[in-house]
Design an enzyme around this catalytic site. Sequence first.
Site, PDB file in Angstrom:
ATOM      1  N   CYS A 121       0.867  -1.184   0.000  1.00 27.86           N
ATOM      2  CA  CYS A 121       0.000   0.000   0.000  1.00 27.86           C
ATOM      3  C   CYS A 121       0.900   1.229   0.000  1.00 27.86           C
ATOM      4  CB  CYS A 121      -0.917  -0.015   1.221  1.00 27.86           C
ATOM      5  SG  CYS A 121      -1.924   1.472   1.380  1.00 27.86           S
ATOM      6  N   CYS A 170      -5.129   5.884  -3.541  1.00 23.40           N
ATOM      7  CA  CYS A 170      -4.481   4.571  -3.559  1.00 23.40           C
ATOM      8  C   CYS A 170      -3.150   4.737  -4.277  1.00 23.40           C
ATOM      9  CB  CYS A 170      -5.360   3.545  -4.261  1.00 23.40           C
ATOM     10  SG  CYS A 170      -4.590   1.927  -4.448  1.00 23.40           S
TER      11      CYS A 170
END
Length: 283
Positions: A75, A220
Amino acid sequence: MEARERIFKYQGLGNDFVVLDRRGSGEDIDAATSRWMCDRRLGIGGDGVLALLPSERGIARMVVHNADGSIAEMCGNGLRCAVKFLVDDSGQTPGHINVETGAGVLTCYPSYGEGGVVAVDISMGPARLVAPNLPSGATGQPFLDALVPGHPPLRAYAVSMGNPHMVLLDQPLEDASRLGPLLEHHPSFPDRTNVEFVRVDSDGLTVVVWERGCGLTQACGTGACASAVAAVLAKRLPADAWLRVTLPGGDLSIRVPADLSDIRLRGPVAFVFEGVVATPSGR
C-alpha cells in the site's frame, strides 16, 4: 481484563490508517481486530491497519490489514504513513530508510518540514505484467488493452505492483461504485483485484480506485502507479517523466521508467492523532 494498546492515526491524501508499533512484541493482529479497528462507528475508523513488526531486512516490516480483515501485499499511501511514524518516532532525519513489505524491501526518501516528515518519495520497485496474481499467471502472456472476460466491451490493463490491479483507461469515473464490486472478484484474478477507473488528461491522469477489501477510498498509491504504467504502455503519457495523478483526496506524482524497472511515487503524509484503545474481548 481488556487489553489496552497505544494506536497512531495517519493519513495520506485522505487514505487513513491505524498504525500499531509491534516491533517489541513481534505479534501481528488477526482479521477480527482489523475489522473492529477500521469500523468508523464501533471502532477507531480507517481504510486499513498497518502493523509494524521486527525485520532483519529493514527498519521494520509493514503488514497491511484491509478494512475487511484481508491482507494486502503493499500500500503506497500506507507506506508513507509508516515511514512518517518510524522516522518521527526515531527523533532522527535520515535521507532514506528501508521498509520490508509484502512486495519486497522498499527504499523510502522522506522530505521534512514543520512537524517532521511531510512527504515521502518511494522506490516502489518494478511493475510486473506477468505475475501469479494477474490473468497472466495462468496464460504467461501480459493482459494489455484486452477485453475483460464476461464484461464486454470493457478493455483493461493488468498490472502488479506487488498487489494486483485492473486498470480501465477512458472509463467514466462515476462507474467505480457500480462496476468496482463486480470486477474486484473477477475470476481471472485469483486473489481478487484493485480496479482503477482512469481519465487520461493532457498533463496527467484523474483516477478513482475501487480498492480490494476496502471499496472506494480517497487515494491509492499502488493504484496511481498501476494507472500511470498503463497510460505509458498505451503511449498516452511519456515514460521517464514525473506524471500528475489526481485522486479524490489530492495529487500524487508518479514516474514510470520505460523498462518498468522501478516505479517512483511521491506524495504527502500527515499525522492525525494518537491514543489508547481498549481492544474488545475476543479480539
